[in-house]
Write a protein that holds these residues in place. Sequence first.
Motif, PDB file in Angstrom:
ATOM      1  N   VAL A 284       1.455  -1.233  -0.033  1.00  9.46           N
ATOM      2  CA  VAL A 284      -0.150   0.130  -0.166  1.00  9.46           C
ATOM      3  C   VAL A 284       0.670   1.240   0.114  1.00  9.46           C
ATOM      4  CG1 VAL A 284      -1.871   1.331   1.000  1.00  9.46           C
ATOM      5  CG2 VAL A 284      -2.115  -1.394   1.442  1.00  9.46           C
ATOM      6  N   TRP A 285       0.692   2.418  -1.233  1.00 11.70           N
ATOM      7  CA  TRP A 285       1.529   3.343  -1.476  1.00 11.70           C
ATOM      8  C   TRP A 285       0.653   4.815  -1.198  1.00 11.70           C
ATOM      9  CZ3 TRP A 285       6.403   1.250  -2.231  1.00 11.70           C
ATOM     10  CH2 TRP A 285       6.524   0.825  -2.959  1.00 11.70           C
ATOM     11  N   ASP A 286       1.279   5.396  -0.437  1.00  9.95           N
ATOM     12  CA  ASP A 286       0.654   7.550  -0.823  1.00  9.95           C
ATOM     13  C   ASP A 286       1.067   7.468  -2.633  1.00  9.95           C
ATOM     14  OD1 ASP A 286       0.446   9.820  -0.976  1.00  9.95           O
ATOM     15  OD2 ASP A 286       0.603   9.908   0.995  1.00  9.95           O
ATOM     16  N   PRO A 287       0.504   7.962  -3.364  1.00 10.60           N
ATOM     17  CA  PRO A 287       0.973   7.610  -4.637  1.00 10.60           C
ATOM     18  C   PRO A 287       1.150   9.041  -4.840  1.00 10.60           C
ATOM     19  CG  PRO A 287      -1.349   7.892  -4.343  1.00 10.60           C
ATOM     20  CD  PRO A 287      -0.791   7.593  -3.125  1.00 10.60           C
ATOM     21  N   ARG A 288       0.825  10.145  -3.482  1.00  7.12           N
ATOM     22  CA  ARG A 288       1.342  12.041  -3.934  1.00  7.12           C
ATOM     23  C   ARG A 288       2.926  11.770  -3.763  1.00  7.12           C
ATOM     24  NH1 ARG A 288      -3.292  13.653   0.533  1.00  7.12           N
ATOM     25  NH2 ARG A 288      -2.194  11.466   0.856  1.00  7.12           N
ATOM     26  N   THR A 289       3.226  11.237  -3.407  1.00  6.86           N
ATOM     27  CA  THR A 289       4.684  11.014  -2.009  1.00  6.86           C
ATOM     28  C   THR A 289       5.599   9.479  -2.661  1.00  6.86           C
ATOM     29  OG1 THR A 289       4.530  10.272  -0.713  1.00  6.86           O
ATOM     30  CG2 THR A 289       4.233  12.387  -0.733  1.00  6.86           C
ATOM     31  N   GLY A 290       4.904   8.704  -3.494  1.00  9.10           N
ATOM     32  CA  GLY A 290       5.489   6.910  -3.376  1.00  9.10           C
ATOM     33  C   GLY A 290       5.939   7.114  -2.431  1.00  9.10           C
ATOM     34  N   SER A 291       5.752   7.278  -1.053  1.00  6.97           N
ATOM     35  CA  SER A 291       6.208   6.140   0.254  1.00  6.97           C
ATOM     36  C   SER A 291       5.229   4.832   0.518  1.00  6.97           C
ATOM     37  CB  SER A 291       6.421   6.880   0.817  1.00  6.97           C
ATOM     38  OG  SER A 291       5.035   7.494   1.247  1.00  6.97           O
ATOM     39  N   LYS A 292       5.844   3.771   1.057  1.00  8.54           N
ATOM     40  CA  LYS A 292       5.005   2.428   1.358  1.00  8.54           C
ATOM     41  C   LYS A 292       4.852   2.899   2.629  1.00  8.54           C
ATOM     42  CE  LYS A 292       7.438  -0.666   1.752  1.00  8.54           C
ATOM     43  NZ  LYS A 292       8.301  -1.926   1.629  1.00  8.54           N
ATOM     44  N   SER A 293       3.462   2.630   3.005  1.00  8.08           N
ATOM     45  CA  SER A 293       2.515   2.324   3.988  1.00  8.08           C
ATOM     46  C   SER A 293       2.347   1.352   4.620  1.00  8.08           C
ATOM     47  CB  SER A 293       1.478   3.853   4.079  1.00  8.08           C
ATOM     48  OG  SER A 293       0.559   2.597   3.404  1.00  8.08           O
ATOM     49  N   MET A 294       2.281   0.336   4.116  1.00  6.66           N
ATOM     50  CA  MET A 294       2.434  -0.914   4.799  1.00  6.66           C
ATOM     51  C   MET A 294       2.288  -2.315   3.653  1.00  6.66           C
ATOM     52  SD  MET A 294      -1.678  -1.555   5.051  1.00  6.66           S
ATOM     53  CE  MET A 294      -2.182   0.748   5.517  1.00  6.66           C
ATOM     54  N   LYS A 295       2.454  -3.733   4.434  1.00  6.20           N
ATOM     55  CA  LYS A 295       2.696  -4.679   3.430  1.00  6.20           C
ATOM     56  C   LYS A 295       2.140  -5.623   3.600  1.00  6.20           C
ATOM     57  CE  LYS A 295       6.483  -6.662   2.579  1.00  6.20           C
ATOM     58  NZ  LYS A 295       7.692  -7.208   2.837  1.00  6.20           N
ATOM     59  N   LEU A 296       0.328  -6.097   3.071  1.00 10.05           N
ATOM     60  CA  LEU A 296      -0.488  -7.784   3.490  1.00 10.05           C
ATOM     61  C   LEU A 296      -0.020  -8.385   3.299  1.00 10.05           C
ATOM     62  CD1 LEU A 296      -3.157  -5.316   3.055  1.00 10.05           C
ATOM     63  CD2 LEU A 296      -1.972  -5.182   5.342  1.00 10.05           C
ATOM     64  N   ARG A 297       0.355  -9.600   4.192  1.00  7.41           N
ATOM     65  CA  ARG A 297       0.691 -10.730   3.887  1.00  7.41           C
ATOM     66  C   ARG A 297      -0.671 -11.969   3.758  1.00  7.41           C
ATOM     67  NH1 ARG A 297       5.646 -11.876   2.741  1.00  7.41           N
ATOM     68  NH2 ARG A 297       6.862  -9.793   4.044  1.00  7.41           N
ATOM     69  N   GLY A 298      -0.844 -12.845   2.811  1.00 13.02           N
ATOM     70  CA  GLY A 298      -1.962 -13.816   3.354  1.00 13.02           C
ATOM     71  C   GLY A 298      -2.618 -15.267   1.250  1.00 13.02           C
ATOM     72  N   HIS A 299      -1.781 -14.182   0.624  1.00 14.28           N
ATOM     73  CA  HIS A 299      -1.807 -15.266   0.020  1.00 14.28           C
ATOM     74  C   HIS A 299      -1.116 -15.612  -0.907  1.00 14.28           C
ATOM     75  CE1 HIS A 299      -5.794 -13.541  -2.295  1.00 14.28           C
ATOM     76  NE2 HIS A 299      -5.317 -11.707  -2.086  1.00 14.28           N
ATOM     77  N   THR A 300      -1.392 -17.550  -1.427  1.00 16.68           N
ATOM     78  CA  THR A 300       0.012 -18.485  -1.021  1.00 16.68           C
ATOM     79  C   THR A 300      -0.108 -18.565  -2.590  1.00 16.68           C
ATOM     80  OG1 THR A 300      -1.669 -19.801  -1.850  1.00 16.68           O
ATOM     81  CG2 THR A 300      -1.314 -19.460   0.877  1.00 16.68           C
ATOM     82  N   ASP A 301      -0.023 -17.875  -4.136  1.00 13.79           N
ATOM     83  CA  ASP A 301       0.105 -17.464  -4.640  1.00 13.79           C
ATOM     84  C   ASP A 301       0.129 -15.484  -5.529  1.00 13.79           C
ATOM     85  OD1 ASP A 301       1.289 -18.159  -7.316  1.00 13.79           O
ATOM     86  OD2 ASP A 301      -0.113 -20.383  -7.141  1.00 13.79           O
TER      87      ASP A 301
END
Length: 797
Positions: A284-301
């Motif tokens: 997940v990003w803030d497109p205004r700055t390109g900064s990453k706010s989080m990373k979500l795991r769960g999918h296996t593919d």
Amino acid sequence: MGHCCFLLRVFGFRFRLNHCTSFCLSNIRVLFRVLDDKVEMHRVASSGSNGGSVRARKEKKLTYVLNDANDAKHCAGVNCLDVLESSASSDQSFLFTGSRDGTLKRWAFDEDAPFCSATFESHVDWVNDAALVGDSTLVSCSSDTTVKTWDSLSDGVCTRTLRQHSDYVTCLAVAANNSNVVASGGLGGEVFIWDIEAALSPVTKANDSTEDSSSNGANGLGNSQPVASLRNVGSSNNISVQSSPSRGYAPTVAKGHKESVYALAMNDTGTTLVSGGTEKVLRVWDPRTGSKSMKLRGHTDNVRVLLLDSTGRFCLSGSSDSMIRLWDLGQQRCVHTYAVHTDSVWALACTPSFNHVYSGGRDQSLYLTDLGTRDSVLLCTKEHPIQQLALQDDSIWVATTDSSVEKWPAEVQSPQKVFQRGGSFLAGNLSFNRARVSLEGLNPPPAYKEPSITIPGSHPIVQHEILNNKRQILTKDAGDSVKLWNITKGVVIEDFGKISFEEKKEELFEMVSIPSWFTVDTRLGCLSVHLETPQCFSAEMYSADLKVSGRPEDDKINLARETLKGLMGHWLAKKKHKPKPQPSTSGDILSVKDTKKNLTASKSEDSSAANDPVYPPFEFPSVCPPSIITEGSQGGPWRKKITEFTGTEDDKDFPLWCLDAVLNNRLPPRENTKLSFFLHPCEGSNVQVVTLGKLSAPRILRVHKVTNYVVEKMVLDSPLDSLAIDGASVSGGTQPLFAGNGLLPSGSKPWQKLRPSIEILCNNQVLAPEMSLATVRTYIWKKPEDLILNYRVAIAR
């Protein structure tokens, strides 16, 4: 037993496989699942682009794409679609589609009957995604590594080409309420956020040598704005905003992906961007700055598709693990999983309330799922995997790997009506539960049997064979229709219908030998013919064999040069009527290293191009003209129909070797144009020996010319060793071959005796007079040694 492992690298992925007593079979399953998805994008690199490869290419290739009778249809799978609803400025709605044939099309509706109102042609490879921003701007991305913007209400005007990506561009995301923000992602692991208004602004070039936007392969080819410059972006986690005023606009960069990006989604205001791909996580990003706010795991593919609600709080994801997941970005967790499909989920579309989701994918099924109650219903089944979905009113448009597009009832305003028809089931939490239900045959019947509207496409070519005459190609399409093409005219000679391809290929076999001067592929669903120098100039034929009248008997025609003349004839005609440049700039007509030779380029154009007509065997049609794909000495690859040239295109937009061949009739040095052979009397023959030693002649020389040589050697008082006609030459001790027409040269004394009737043999087989030396060597001699021909007085039959 020792624990050993090895690495396998496929399509840019690294896999570690363990060889031991407890071999991990899950690794194998993951490998094949990833390969299964990756193969959807991995193909032969486009002719106009090296697909991100670092391998240098010495000469530019020229490709021409042949179109069948109906160019108003897609001829390959449809990868993407979007709907432009009617507005105050336009009371008509439009459907836009992007295809693997490299084009986008705009569809209008006349009493619900769709028709193609415009074709957008500039990409040189698959169109992978397209989206509408603002009132009339269409944005598209392609496997040619570019992002393009278009005036969607025009007749196909490309307004800007953005060349920032280093590999295939696979996905786009737009903000519904912010027409300036567009994000693009691709196989290079890059995510760029574009300010469309800034990107479309004119750029002042610092200098032509460093500014990649100096030409779009075609600013002179219909693109009114320059392109953004290309920069390689690393895969580190550092955030940066690229800017270089001297080189024009550069987008914001969201760095962090280490592998391919397949999916992007943005909320309505453009304040939240979500990306996914082969890393199996959501970023997940803030497109205004390109900064990453989080990373979500769960999918296996692989994560294949993403949707954000209007606020940017909830996100839906579809994956190759066959699962759909609902994420709460505020809580940074997955709140629900839906096991609806039995295979990869590739397409999602949500109702405006974000309460119901339509989903499709590799299992060829379209489902509607209530995100709250988990009820799911099968809307329809297709014959091909579903690529993308788009809602319009109470219906849904479905794009598949087929070239046709269909519109199905969907009850978008009142989805509960679909569930009231019955046949719903409860979506599970685990994918294997849904798969087990499918295997047990418990699937309910679909709610709808037939689409409400179908936009048919043309069947893509799935099989082709280049015939021995090297001018015709036999093809078979996905509808089993077999056709015969003439590639030097770009037309279908005959449509044989649904017959056996192999039997027709055998029937059309000719015992002729002509060098291979082109290559062909069908990755765009149609015939793409590739010409590369110097190989393309290796094939020649006699004018008489091509039925070109008014030429000497021994006149030879180079197939590639005449084909290029036919392809560029419209451009040459338009260019001829342009105002002549000043003498001081005439040397710029053809830019090559040898400037002295090219100071005469303008004269050559006037004398050669204007007075050297296009012969009938090389005239391309104007009804369904081919498109040229190529790249000049500056800028990037471009694509355009040959009839759309205006004459204002810059010579630098074309490969220099093409201009040299067409304008100046200068061809590169060619090898193996001559063939050496021995000519002896047949064993036991009482015919006098006419010559000893090795002879040399053009490979296309006919056997009847050899017969003439033997006859004239036998009946004339003086030898003709000093005559070297039809291009035969002496090399070392090789004697030239007289290849005249059997008549005495001027000044020779008349015939004193009857001409004997001579037969030429090879391997004890009498040769047909029209057979070429190359054909004899290929099909009769079949040995690596020099060809041996024998002659004798013809035996009466």
